[in-house]
Write an enzyme that holds these catalytic residues in place. Structure first.
Site, PDB file in Angstrom:
ATOM      1  N   HIS A   1       1.448  68.244  54.592  1.00 47.70           N
ATOM      2  CA  HIS A   1       0.116  67.772  53.809  1.00 47.70           C
ATOM      3  C   HIS A   1       0.297  66.407  53.401  1.00 47.70           C
ATOM      4  CE1 HIS A   1      -1.338  72.289  53.512  1.00 47.70           C
ATOM      5  NE2 HIS A   1      -1.125  71.668  54.928  1.00 47.70           N
TER       6      HIS A   1
ATOM      7  N   HIS B   1      -7.792  71.364  60.143  1.00 52.88           N
ATOM      8  CA  HIS B   1      -6.507  71.439  59.627  1.00 52.88           C
ATOM      9  C   HIS B   1      -5.331  71.358  60.356  1.00 52.88           C
ATOM     10  CE1 HIS B   1      -3.912  72.237  56.114  1.00 52.88           C
ATOM     11  NE2 HIS B   1      -3.259  72.987  57.037  1.00 52.88           N
TER      12      HIS B   1
ATOM     13  N   HIS C   1       3.869  74.189  63.644  1.00 51.67           N
ATOM     14  CA  HIS C   1       4.911  73.484  63.166  1.00 51.67           C
ATOM     15  C   HIS C   1       6.021  73.096  64.091  1.00 51.67           C
ATOM     16  CE1 HIS C   1       2.805  72.872  59.528  1.00 51.67           C
ATOM     17  NE2 HIS C   1       2.707  74.030  59.410  1.00 51.67           N
TER      18      HIS C   1
ATOM     19  N   ASP D   1      -2.208  68.913  59.877  1.00 56.44           N
ATOM     20  CA  ASP D   1      -0.751  69.405  60.049  1.00 56.44           C
ATOM     21  C   ASP D   1      -0.113  68.426  61.170  1.00 56.44           C
ATOM     22  OD1 ASP D   1      -0.791  71.338  58.008  1.00 56.44           O
ATOM     23  OD2 ASP D   1      -1.012  73.113  59.302  1.00 56.44           O
TER      24      ASP D   1
END
Length: 305
Positions: free
Chosen positions: A78, A235, A262, A239
């Site tokens: 973030h 979101h 991720h 990311d």
């Protein structure tokens, strides 16, 4: 902007770590051109410095973690998204713990503080990573591809087998205004059953309705509801901006992701960087900045607008 930028002044944050549950203080400091983003674990003696780069990623479970030796900093995505989104190329990040504070679960608090601190422009040109050939990584039904494009763009297809989430799709054609206005405030999210399971295993100890959107059997349980109708996919794009910034350069290319996270984001960056035939690094002159694909890039006719 073709020149590298740093902060005009310091900016300090203090908050709870999402996974450790500990209070952590973080200070952003201006840095010289060419420094990049460098984290400093100032709670250790001696302090350990870790460059925010894909080569230093040591864990991608639940968040992105960078490390050097026995020292690490997790949940950097973030903050990295906020720095990239605000046009910050160089900064020192002093942190007194192993995890970036989660704040409200989005990048908005970081963006607000960076904006207040201001921006200082250097006289050194930025290096842009311009994608020349497609690169794809796949993990089961998850896929991430980056292809040549005239702009930096992220298109994300998110799919969950839950009535409150289901499928969501959105694209970000990157600009500072679009990132800050439409994506920075989108919060991290999780499913109630998974959150309870993680806490029982010593994870997500700092998670609460104050810093995450929590989804129960019947939908979102946060009293205030969602900030955006499609906050979840926004979101995921936030990311991605943070994870992809670990190339160490501004990007020009189109990322197309399906059910990515991720781990796959990191694999995409790693695969791209180890294939120099698939990209070129360019320092734009003012004359060339508006026509990057005239510089050593093949025919334009097949490129996306």
């Amino acid at each position: 902007m073709i020149f590298q930028q740093t902060l005009g002044n310091k900016a300090t944050f203090s908050g709870i770590g999402l996974h450790t549950g500990k209070t952590i203080t973080l200070t952003l400091r201006p840095a010289e051109a060419g420094t990049g983003i460098v984290f400093h674990r100032v709670d250790l003696a001696p302090a350990v410095s870790i460059e925010a780069h894909a080569s230093n990623v040591v864990n991608t479970r639940l968040s992105t973690t960078i490390g050097r030796g026995d020292a690490s900093v997790s949940t950097i995505e973030h903050l990295m998204a906020a720095l990239y989104g605000c046009g910050i190329d160089n900064a020192h990040v002093d942190i007194d713990g192993p995890e970036v504070p989660i704040m409200d679960g989005s990048a908005a608090p970081f963006v607000a503080a960076i904006t207040k601190a201001g921006v200082k422009v250097s006289g050194k040109a930025r290096k842009y990573l311009v994608v020349k050939k497609p690169v794809t990584v796949v993990d089961g039904d998850k896929k991430a591809t980056i292809i040549p494009s005239r702009h930096y763009k992220i298109s994300f297809d998110m799919q969950f087998a839950h009535p409150a989430v289901k499928s969501q799709f959105r694209s970000l054609e990157f600009s500072q205004e679009s990132f800050i206005g439409d994506f920075a405030a989108a919060r991290t999210f999780g499913f109630l059953a998974e959150v309870e399971m993680m806490k029982s295993h010593g994870l997500a100890l700092g998670g609460s309705l104050e810093n995450a959107v929590v989804i129960g059997d019947n939908g979102v349980i946060n009293p205030e509801g969602l900030r955006f109708q499609d906050e979840f996919v926004r979101h995921k794009i936030l990311d991605s901006v943070g994870d992809l910034s670990l190339t160490g350069h501004r990007l020009i290319g189109h990322v197309k992701a399906t059910k990515s996270g991720h781990d796959l984001n990191h694999k995409l960056v790693t695969e791209l960087l180890k294939r120099p035939d698939c990209y070129t690094l360019i320092e734009f002159t003012p004359q060339a900045f508006n026509a990057p694909f005239n510089i050593g890039i093949p025919e334009l006719s097949w490129l996306e607008a």
